[in-house]
Design an enzyme around this catalytic site. Structure first.
Site, mmCIF file in Angstrom:
data_model
loop_
_atom_site.group_PDB
_atom_site.id
_atom_site.type_symbol
_atom_site.label_atom_id
_atom_site.label_comp_id
_atom_site.label_asym_id
_atom_site.label_seq_id
_atom_site.Cartn_x
_atom_site.Cartn_y
_atom_site.Cartn_z
ATOM 1 C CE1 TYR A 1 -3.647 2.611 0.673
ATOM 2 C CE2 TYR A 1 -1.820 3.710 1.791
ATOM 3 C CZ TYR A 1 -3.072 3.758 1.219
ATOM 4 O OH TYR A 1 -3.742 4.951 1.170
ATOM 5 C CD GLU B 1 -5.720 4.369 -1.439
ATOM 6 O OE1 GLU B 1 -5.920 4.751 -0.273
ATOM 7 O OE2 GLU B 1 -6.582 3.761 -2.099
#
Ligand code: GDP
Ligand code: MN
Length: 378
Positions: A101, A189
């Site tokens: 992530y 992101e």
């Protein structure tokens, strides 16, 4: 404003972040053609503005172009978390060795961007925050200095990224920071950022949320808005410059000023009611804007009472009253109205509404109590 995955990844690519080869399709046959072009093994990905598409069955890997066509047909018929799928992204399939992530967002407490990373990639970061908070790494970026190389190395170390990937990772981190800065994003992101079988790093998924207040600086990005993904209420609110957030309660609130709107919602809850929305008509609203606001509130079938709370300063109470009357000329009033008008031209406002059969209140507490009581009778 949220961007789709395919839009976000195109912006990533322009900033030197590697993304899979792929194209967007609106039909199964288009998906097949793209899959053929990419050599057959592809992943078919629903493009809807929600997370967790994978879990919902909106992301599937195909071994052949024929299979991609079948999967695209199925996915294009799906509705994910209430949103119908209208497009799929067909990307070359990735041979995933590891999922990471990697994201950047605003940290309001420290008043700077924060870079967030986790070795537990692929799942939503909110989920990791709940189950494995220690696995989340944060680096706060000084906007005057930009993202420093040592910060990127700190992250790489903390997520135990093998050294051989550091150079590529640095480029991706700087790219992501530039994306964030250049687009005035509130979130950029990559989840997952993957290490492939052949040891390349690739941004497999992308998400960018833009700051609506900065959109005027980015006409090219504003144009990327997907109207299909908005409710008609949201589109209408944007057209009239209203700040509108739909909620689940039953008391529709029309207020001028964000602070007063929040205060009104709190007081409604204090007296046992639940607000159906946040709606700020802003300062100095004219009748047409007020009428639009009421139309939006009344189109929510859950609304059982409308509470209008206006503190007249630059907003004139008579103008608001005209807007209410105008809205009710075209819209059936199916629920009780409680109105509190105080401030500029309040007497005139009340006179205009005198024959409209509305419950009136002078204090906010009184207005909220009346609204909650009225909602119980409907
Ligand atoms: P999200 O569920 O909406 O966040 O969508 P993602 O794009 O992140 O995809 C979810 C998951 O699907 C990823 O974490 C991967 O595990 C998997 N996935 C996505 N693309 C591929 C691919 O090309 N190959 C393989 N094997 N898995 C993929
Ligand atoms: Mn994802």
């Amino acid at each position: 404003m949220k961007l789709h995955e395919y839009q976000s990844k195109l912006i990533f690519a322009r900033h030197g972040i590697p993304i899979p080869k792929g194209k967007i399709a609106a039909s199964a046959s288009e998906a097949r053609d793209i899959a053929t072009e990419l050599g057959g093994r592809v992943v078919v990905k629903s493009q809807v503005l929600v997370g967790g598409r994978g879990k919902a069955g909106g992301i599937k890997v195909a071994k052949t172009a024929g299979e991609a066509e079948d999967l695209a047909a199925k996915i294009l018929a799906m509705t994910i978390k209430g949103l119908p799928v209208r497009k799929v992204l067909v990307d070359e399939a990735a041979d995933i060795k590891k999922e990471i992530y990697f994201g950047l967002t605003n940290d309001r407490a420290s008043r700077r961007p924060v870079m967030i990373a986790s070795a537990a990639g692929g799942v939503e970061i909110e989920e990791v925050a709940r189950t494995d908070p220690d696995k989340i790494i944060r680096e706060y970026v000084d906007p005057m200095l930009g993202l420093r190389d040592y910060q990127i190395r700190n992250i790489a170390l903390s997520i135990e990224l093998p050294r051989e990937h550091w150079r590529a990772f640095e480029q991706i981190a700087q790219g992501l920071y530039q994306v964030y800065k250049n687009t005035d994003a509130t979130l950029a992101e990559i989840n997952p950022l993957v290490i492939l079988g052949d040891n390349r790093l690739l941004a497999l998924d992308g998400k960018i949320v833009l700051d609506d207040n900065a959109l005027y600086r980015h006409p090219d990005l504003a144009e990327m808005r997907d109207l299909d993904e908005e409710t008609s209420q949201e589109t209408e609110a944007r057209k009239y410059g209203l700040s509108y957030v739909k909620l689940d309660g039953e008391i529709g609130c029309m207020v001028n000023g964000a602070g007063l709107a929040m205060g009104t919602m709190d007081i409604v809850q204090l007296f046992g009611g639940s607000p159906a929305n946040f709606l700020d008509i802003g300062g100095g609203a004219q009748a047409d804007k007020v009428a639009a606001a009421l139309r939006i509130i009344l189109s929510d079938r859950k609304v059982k009472t409308v509470l209008i709370n206006i503190f007249g300063g630059i907003t004139r109470c008579d103008e608001v009253a005209h807007g209410i009357i105008a809205a009710l000329e075209t819209q059936h009033r199916r629920v009780p109205f409680v109105v509190r008008l105080v401030g500029t031209n309040e007497a005139e406002g009340r006179r205009i509404l005198a024959d409209a059969q509305m419950l009136t209140a002078t204090s906010l507490a009184d207005a909220a109590q009346k609204a909650v009581a009225a909602a119980r009778t409907v």
